[in-house]
Design a protein around this motif. Structure first.
Motif, PDB file in Angstrom:
ATOM      1  N   PHE A 219     -29.758 -90.955 -17.106  1.00  0.00           N
ATOM      2  CA  PHE A 219     -28.417 -89.662 -16.955  1.00  0.00           C
ATOM      3  C   PHE A 219     -28.569 -89.554 -16.199  1.00  0.00           C
ATOM      4  N   ASN A 220     -29.561 -89.044 -14.858  1.00  0.00           N
ATOM      5  CA  ASN A 220     -29.732 -88.661 -13.492  1.00  0.00           C
ATOM      6  C   ASN A 220     -29.339 -89.462 -12.798  1.00  0.00           C
ATOM      7  N   PHE A 234     -28.115 -76.263 -18.849  1.00  0.00           N
ATOM      8  CA  PHE A 234     -28.123 -76.086 -20.122  1.00  0.00           C
ATOM      9  C   PHE A 234     -28.627 -76.089 -21.202  1.00  0.00           C
ATOM     10  N   THR A 235     -29.753 -76.907 -21.267  1.00  0.00           N
ATOM     11  CA  THR A 235     -30.898 -76.907 -22.183  1.00  0.00           C
ATOM     12  C   THR A 235     -32.159 -75.351 -22.320  1.00  0.00           C
ATOM     13  N   ALA A 236     -31.573 -74.732 -20.490  1.00  0.00           N
ATOM     14  CA  ALA A 236     -32.241 -73.504 -20.598  1.00  0.00           C
ATOM     15  C   ALA A 236     -31.469 -72.095 -21.608  1.00  0.00           C
ATOM     16  N   VAL A 285     -24.122 -81.286 -25.765  1.00  0.00           N
ATOM     17  CA  VAL A 285     -24.729 -81.757 -24.783  1.00  0.00           C
ATOM     18  C   VAL A 285     -23.204 -83.483 -24.372  1.00  0.00           C
ATOM     19  N   ARG A 286     -23.119 -83.809 -25.215  1.00  0.00           N
ATOM     20  CA  ARG A 286     -21.530 -84.561 -25.670  1.00  0.00           C
ATOM     21  C   ARG A 286     -20.484 -84.230 -24.708  1.00  0.00           C
ATOM     22  N   ALA A 287     -20.251 -83.413 -23.969  1.00  0.00           N
ATOM     23  CA  ALA A 287     -19.420 -82.845 -23.202  1.00  0.00           C
ATOM     24  C   ALA A 287     -19.898 -83.667 -21.607  1.00  0.00           C
ATOM     25  N   GLY A 309     -27.339 -90.723 -27.092  1.00  0.00           N
ATOM     26  CA  GLY A 309     -26.846 -90.277 -25.694  1.00  0.00           C
ATOM     27  C   GLY A 309     -28.730 -90.120 -24.819  1.00  0.00           C
ATOM     28  N   VAL A 310     -28.667 -88.641 -25.036  1.00  0.00           N
ATOM     29  CA  VAL A 310     -29.550 -87.980 -24.965  1.00  0.00           C
ATOM     30  C   VAL A 310     -29.852 -86.798 -25.155  1.00  0.00           C
ATOM     31  N   THR A 311     -31.459 -86.715 -25.488  1.00  0.00           N
ATOM     32  CA  THR A 311     -31.502 -86.046 -26.900  1.00  0.00           C
ATOM     33  C   THR A 311     -32.690 -84.877 -26.176  1.00  0.00           C
TER      34      THR A 311
END
Length: 376
Positions: A219-220, A234-236, A285-287, A309-311
């Protein structure tokens, strides 16, 4: 301990008057406070205490007034009886009393205990400064800047000013900011280790949740470090919001580094907490990449993997009792759980129990998406 009033048979049976705690019970309570210091240095009020003049309760007011006139920088004095503090006299209030009509003639030769504050804030020397700060600033506005009396085993030790306490708190917050994550503002590794050691020392039931992103490197590389930073933030937020709603007030969230996080909770239902974290993450996360249409991601070695996607992968370690458990054990168990969770697609968590009350592990765990329980 920062508690204004206590109730329970440990303190005393129901009675009209407050219970007189035994020396053994007082020592028991103090020992619990001291456990905080074993997880790292916790500044105590005794370290901020400075010698303070004391006067016997029967000392004439005239002598105390003359003392203030001779010592212009003295904010207040402590009134004692047999070395135990029983009251406080602040300079300003004493002279306000004397400045009134007939003040000198009414009070000049009376004993100091007739006008002293009989309910000053008195704390033991081992009390953490943070707790004293909360107690001091929650007082009535008229007493907000009164000296705090510090004792040692009930006997007079000294006093601490509000200015000294607040300056100390400011310095502590600045030091904490230095070791906190600059990206999320969450506590860093130093504070994480202290918190983990504190909980293990207390020996109580608690859970540790390790969280990290799957395919974050891909992703990065694809979207850039700015978008990657936003995903970490966002994860935090997902973890903190879940802790706030499904955890308890004493829970802790830290940022280990990169896309790795840790949470420690005393909740009786850590599985619900994990489920909440994963559901929040999957919903939002999809956003971060909804404008793109692709059906694969790449692992850290550049291999294409079919994925939506990212999980987020969670490793839940439930410490039935912290006694006998080491940080190394928790780390080893979480590493094994993390490896299992990453072997499956989607956001999942694995759970294991350790500690003296841990039960035998379940066989052949089958993880489920969206945080459904998977035990080992």
């Amino acid at each position: 301990m920062g508690v204004h009033y206590g109730q329970g048979f440990l303190l005393g049976r129901p009675d009209k008057e407050p219970a007189d705690l035994t020396p053994e019970l007082r020592q028991h309570i103090v020992s619990h406070r001291k456990k905080l210091e074993m997880s790292g240095h916790v500044l105590s009020i005794g370290e901020l205490s400075s010698p303070s003049p004391t006067f016997d309760a029967q000392t004439p007011i005239s002598i105390v007034a003359n003392y203030f006139k001779e010592h212009v920088n003295a904010q207040g004095v402590v009134v004692t009886t047999r070395s135990e503090p029983v009251g406080l006299i602040m300079r300003d209030r004493l002279f306000q009393q004397l400045a009134g009509q007939y003040g000198y003639s009414l009070f000049w030769n009376r004993p100091i205990d007739s006008i002293m504050d009989v309910r000053p804030l008195i704390v033991e020397e081992h009390t953490p400064v943070e707790w004293v700060s909360r107690l001091a600033t929650s007082r009535d506005i008229r007493n907000l800047y009164d000296l705090v009396i510090v004792t040692s085993k009930g006997c007079m030790l000294g006093t601490a000013s509000i200015r000294t306490i607040l300056e100390c708190m400011t310095n502590v917050k600045m030091e904490n900011a230095k070791v906190a994550s600059p990206l999320t503002g969450l506590p860093g590794n130093l504070q994480i280790n202290r918190e983990l050691n504190r909980r293990l020392t207390e020996g109580r039931h608690f859970s540790v949740i390790y969280a990290d992103l799957d395919y974050f490197k891909w992703f990065n590389d694809r979207y850039g470090f700015h978008q990657g930073d936003q995903l970490i933030q966002f994860t935090a937020d997902c973890i903190q919001q879940a802790i706030h709603l499904a955890g308890i007030p004493d829970d802790f969230v830290g940022h280990i580094g990169g896309d790795d996080f840790i949470a420690m909770s005393g909740t009786s239902n850590p599985e619900l907490l994990c489920t909440d974290i994963l559901q929040r993450f999957d919903r939002g996360v999809r956003a971060f990449y909804e404008v793109d249409n692709w059906s694969y991601v790449e692992d850290r070695h550049g291999n294409r993997m079919e994925s939506g996607g990212v999980t987020l992968s969670l490793a839940l370690v439930v410490c039935k009792s912290g006694l006998g458990v080491t940080p190394e054990q928790i780390s080893q168990v979480s590493a094994r759980l993390k490896k299992l969770s990453k072997a499956y697609r989607g956001s999942v968590y694995y759970c294991d129990c350790i500690g003296s009350e841990a039960t035998a592990p379940a066989a052949d765990p089958q993880p489920a998406h969206h945080g459904n329980k998977s035990s080992i």
